[in-house]
Design an enzyme around this catalytic site. Structure first.
Site, PDB file in Angstrom:
ATOM      1  N   SER A 102       0.860  -1.194   0.000  1.00 55.03           N
ATOM      2  CA  SER A 102       0.000   0.000   0.000  1.00 55.03           C
ATOM      3  C   SER A 102       0.888   1.233   0.000  1.00 55.03           C
ATOM      4  O   SER A 102       1.973   1.216   0.601  1.00 55.03           O
ATOM      5  CB  SER A 102      -0.884   0.023   1.245  1.00 55.03           C
ATOM      6  OG  SER A 102      -1.496   1.297   1.386  1.00 55.03           O
ATOM      7  N   LYS A 138       2.384  -3.373   5.898  1.00 55.08           N
ATOM      8  CA  LYS A 138       2.617  -3.145   4.464  1.00 55.08           C
ATOM      9  C   LYS A 138       4.067  -2.728   4.185  1.00 55.08           C
ATOM     10  O   LYS A 138       4.620  -3.098   3.135  1.00 55.08           O
ATOM     11  CB  LYS A 138       1.632  -2.105   3.935  1.00 55.08           C
ATOM     12  CG  LYS A 138       0.181  -2.578   3.936  1.00 55.08           C
ATOM     13  CD  LYS A 138      -0.014  -3.821   3.091  1.00 55.08           C
ATOM     14  CE  LYS A 138      -1.489  -4.157   2.870  1.00 55.08           C
ATOM     15  NZ  LYS A 138      -1.671  -5.347   2.016  1.00 55.08           N
ATOM     16  N   ILE A 187      -8.252   2.950  -3.409  1.00 53.95           N
ATOM     17  CA  ILE A 187      -8.999   2.287  -4.473  1.00 53.95           C
ATOM     18  C   ILE A 187     -10.392   1.982  -3.928  1.00 53.95           C
ATOM     19  O   ILE A 187     -10.519   1.480  -2.805  1.00 53.95           O
ATOM     20  CB  ILE A 187      -8.308   0.950  -4.876  1.00 53.95           C
ATOM     21  CG1 ILE A 187      -6.805   1.154  -5.193  1.00 53.95           C
ATOM     22  CG2 ILE A 187      -9.036   0.290  -6.051  1.00 53.95           C
ATOM     23  CD1 ILE A 187      -6.483   2.053  -6.355  1.00 53.95           C
ATOM     24  N   TYR A 227      -1.373  -1.287  10.162  1.00 52.72           N
ATOM     25  CA  TYR A 227      -1.476  -1.513   8.711  1.00 52.72           C
ATOM     26  C   TYR A 227      -0.204  -1.039   8.004  1.00 52.72           C
ATOM     27  O   TYR A 227       0.343  -1.757   7.158  1.00 52.72           O
ATOM     28  CB  TYR A 227      -2.709  -0.757   8.185  1.00 52.72           C
ATOM     29  CG  TYR A 227      -3.001  -0.949   6.712  1.00 52.72           C
ATOM     30  CD1 TYR A 227      -3.586  -2.125   6.241  1.00 52.72           C
ATOM     31  CD2 TYR A 227      -2.727   0.066   5.793  1.00 52.72           C
ATOM     32  CE1 TYR A 227      -3.880  -2.289   4.893  1.00 52.72           C
ATOM     33  CE2 TYR A 227      -3.017  -0.097   4.442  1.00 52.72           C
ATOM     34  CZ  TYR A 227      -3.594  -1.281   4.004  1.00 52.72           C
ATOM     35  OH  TYR A 227      -3.886  -1.430   2.652  1.00 52.72           O
ATOM     36  N   ALA A 239       2.783  -0.648   9.252  1.00 48.51           N
ATOM     37  CA  ALA A 239       3.917  -1.517   9.613  1.00 48.51           C
ATOM     38  C   ALA A 239       3.860  -2.815   8.816  1.00 48.51           C
ATOM     39  O   ALA A 239       4.873  -3.290   8.289  1.00 48.51           O
ATOM     40  CB  ALA A 239       3.894  -1.803  11.119  1.00 48.51           C
TER      41      ALA A 239
END
Ligand SMILES: NC(=O)c1ccc[n+]([C@@H]2O[C@H](COP(=O)([O-])OP(=O)(O)OC[C@H]3O[C@@H](n4cnc5c(N)ncnc54)[C@H](O)[C@@H]3O)[C@@H](O)[C@H]2O)c1
Length: 251
Positions: free
Chosen positions: A144, A161, A190, A157, A159
């Protein structure tokens, strides 16, 4: 067999029941790939399978919880049994929730790491030996852009990714010389069910700061995954992180 960019390639795609993973599965099948769809959402898998060209035919789908190492191993075994090998692995499954650090309990942190990072390790550990034995393959990990820029309420999240991006680079250095090319995609926002749970305020603020001024569609991410899996288009990419992100991060 078709003459698409992925003609005859056997592709295992996680997160294929929804959003970006489903769009990648459809795009791969349109390019002639034989796809194995994997997700915990059986109804979603059936929807994706029905959306494949020809209505699903030679493709397979596999229900699993990616946080269970035994289910990952059993699924990879079943895919190898059905298709004879895996040429392309797309790790796309993921979860997202907003939790400020000071309110985050260990279970919330650990679940994010398990689903968004450890599953990538488990899948690669199960599939890459087959690719090495076959003399090559492609791995596409969906990270991401938030790993690159951070996001409030998203320490877990971001960390996970960022871990996916580091993992991608390390594995690329480990196996590229034996024909297995490993890359990441770091999409911007998205429109998929994943971000439905984020606040309306977040959406408005986020759209306003994007150079393109809008969120992307899953179908606009899938072509990047096709490129990375294809020959010759993807041949010179390894250890890279490509960013279909509406200009959110300019690397
Ligand atoms: N939508 C975005 O804005 C965005 C931006 C950047 C990165 N991403 C990443 O793209 C990937 C796909 O996200 P999406 O937007 O398509 O979301 P989505 O919610 O539409 O799809 C995610 C899929 O992962 C599956 N999944 C989740 N946990 C699982 C588990 N334990 N076992 C098996 N399957 C599991 C879900 O069932 C779902 O089908 C994720 O890794 C996400 O972090 C999304």
């Amino acid at each position: 067999m078709t003459d698409g960019a992925l003609a005859g390639r056997r592709c295992l795609i996680t997160g294929a029941a929804s959003g970006i993973g489903a769009a990648i599965a459809v795009a791969y099948a349109r390019e002639g790939a034989i796809v194995a769809l994997a997700d915990r959402d059986e109804a979603g898998l059936a929807r994706t399978r029905a959306a494949l060209p020809g209505g699903g035919g030679q493709h397979t789908h596999h229900v699993l919880d990616l946080t269970d190492p035994a289910e990952v191993t059993a699924t990879v075994d079943a895919v190898i049994e059905s298709h004879g090998g895996v040429d392309v692995l797309v790790n796309c499954a993921g979860i997202l929730d907003e939790t400020p650090l000071v309110e985050m309990d260990l279970a919330t942190w650990q679940r994010m790491i398990d689903v968004d990072l450890t599953s990538v390790f488990l899948l690669c550990r199960a599939v890459v030996p087959h690719m090495l034995a076959a003399g090559g393959g492609r791995v596409v990990n969906v990270a991401s852009q938030l790993a690159q820029k951070g996001g409030a309420g998203l320490t877990h999240y971001c960390a996970a990714k960022a871990g996916v991006i580091g993992f991608t680079k390390a594995l690329a250095r480990e196996v590229s010389d034996r024909g297995v090319l490993v890359n990441a995609i770091a999409p911007g926002p998205i429109s998929t069910p994943l971000i439905d749970g984020l606040s309306e305020q977040w959406r408005r603020d986020k759209e306003a700061e994007l150079p393109l001024g809008r969120f992307g569609l899953a179908e606009e991410v899938a072509p990047t995954a096709v490129l990375l899996a294809s020959d010759p288009g993807g041949n010179l990419y390894t250890g890279q992180t490509l960013g279909p992100n509406s200009g959110d991060v300019m690397a």
